[in-house]
Design a protein around this motif. Sequence first.
Motif, mmCIF file in Angstrom:
data_model
loop_
_atom_site.group_PDB
_atom_site.id
_atom_site.type_symbol
_atom_site.label_atom_id
_atom_site.label_comp_id
_atom_site.label_asym_id
_atom_site.label_seq_id
_atom_site.Cartn_x
_atom_site.Cartn_y
_atom_site.Cartn_z
ATOM 1 N N ASP A 77 -5.458 4.565 -7.767
ATOM 2 C CA ASP A 77 -4.361 4.362 -8.617
ATOM 3 C C ASP A 77 -4.820 4.160 -10.122
ATOM 4 O O ASP A 77 -3.890 4.916 -11.076
ATOM 5 N N ALA A 94 -0.704 6.543 -6.472
ATOM 6 C CA ALA A 94 -1.473 7.751 -6.014
ATOM 7 C C ALA A 94 -0.813 8.731 -5.094
ATOM 8 O O ALA A 94 -0.951 9.810 -4.859
ATOM 9 N N THR A 95 0.108 8.026 -4.268
ATOM 10 C CA THR A 95 0.763 8.887 -3.076
ATOM 11 C C THR A 95 2.161 9.147 -3.620
ATOM 12 O O THR A 95 2.773 9.868 -2.792
ATOM 13 N N MET A 96 2.518 8.984 -4.804
ATOM 14 C CA MET A 96 3.876 9.417 -5.261
ATOM 15 C C MET A 96 3.692 11.127 -5.986
ATOM 16 O O MET A 96 2.929 11.338 -6.550
ATOM 17 N N ASP A 97 4.883 11.546 -5.381
ATOM 18 C CA ASP A 97 5.112 12.743 -6.121
ATOM 19 C C ASP A 97 6.105 12.497 -7.117
ATOM 20 O O ASP A 97 6.448 11.257 -7.651
ATOM 21 N N SER A 138 1.718 2.866 -3.524
ATOM 22 C CA SER A 138 0.794 3.244 -4.427
ATOM 23 C C SER A 138 1.192 4.361 -5.200
ATOM 24 O O SER A 138 1.667 5.428 -4.598
ATOM 25 N N ARG A 143 0.976 -1.114 -0.052
ATOM 26 C CA ARG A 143 0.084 0.042 0.023
ATOM 27 C C ARG A 143 0.889 1.463 0.030
ATOM 28 O O ARG A 143 0.622 2.152 -0.661
ATOM 29 N N ARG A 144 1.970 1.310 0.663
ATOM 30 C CA ARG A 144 2.756 2.374 0.714
ATOM 31 C C ARG A 144 3.375 2.632 -0.590
ATOM 32 O O ARG A 144 4.029 3.795 -0.865
ATOM 33 N N GLN A 168 9.581 10.771 -6.490
ATOM 34 C CA GLN A 168 9.094 9.390 -6.206
ATOM 35 C C GLN A 168 8.888 8.532 -7.357
ATOM 36 O O GLN A 168 9.267 7.501 -7.376
ATOM 37 N N SER A 220 -11.152 0.089 -3.008
ATOM 38 C CA SER A 220 -10.059 -0.054 -2.102
ATOM 39 C C SER A 220 -9.483 -1.544 -2.130
ATOM 40 O O SER A 220 -8.954 -1.782 -1.098
#
Length: 311
Positions: free
Chosen positions: A212, A18-21, A16, A13-14, A24, A204
């Motif tokens: 994502d 969707a959480t990357m700048d 993903s 999950r870490r 990253q 989810s």
Amino acid sequence: MDLRVRLLGRALRRLSVATMDDEQLRRAQEQRIGHNPVTDLLLGDVARGVRLTDGTARGEVGPVPIRTYRPVAAGGPLPLVVNFHGGGWTLGNLDSADWLCSNVAATVGAVVVSVDYRLAPGHRWPAAAEDCYAALADVVGRAGELGADPARVAVMGDSAGGNLAAAVSLMARDRSGPRIAHQGLVYPSVDLTMSSPSLDENASAPILTRADCLVFRDHYLDGQDPTQPYASPLFAPDHSGLPPALVQTAEHDPIRDDGRRYAEVLRAVGVPVRLTEYVGMPHGFLAFPRLCRSAPQALAELCAEQAAALA
């Protein structure tokens, strides 16, 4: 849902997208998996008796890396299978397909060529699709050099690679390109309007979430029309004359219904289709053959369908 699948989803999950700048994402694209006891435990190792050779093929604007897998003991011209890796058109590389491609080569008795197309967001649609089509045409044209038979050709891909395999099949038909005998579409993304009901049902889910899917789509298209057929093969005005297909889907996958819907439109125009949904599995399960219990069955089904089509 299988306990190992739930644990795998939590572990990933870490990572993903969707959480990357941007930084990253750039580092993730540069990361090479390689082979060691840990990665082989998670992702599978190279099948025994298969020789790997790295090279290049023609892309849309220049050479693209390819990796060729050939059974060492096989003789004579072999069928040719061209693979396009997954990763949301944004991630993934040749290493990520080693287990799948080497096992297909060993089991089908085929030369498998995996294509490392240009990635988004640095290269937006249609870069990946055009690279894949150009590489297919080039590899088929050079089949003799590879010990392969240019008259027995299949394509395959998982996730975004399934999208590209379907798009390339359309392109080959529309452009009078290489004749493709079979398309193996493993949990393919074929509707970039994101209209499948499963996107909300499995929003989810482990491995791939709805968020994502949207980020991958936006990286790839950057606001371009998502109904372009070579971006979303589901929206091609005509699906007749396409190769027979195996469509494999996963129960807990946001884009599960993409595969179902594509199988329906192919069948509606008389294209032979086998559709299999793997119960309890998430998107990407074939990439984790040691953890996802359905991966060996899905591989066996894919190889059996390809072998029959390429006989």
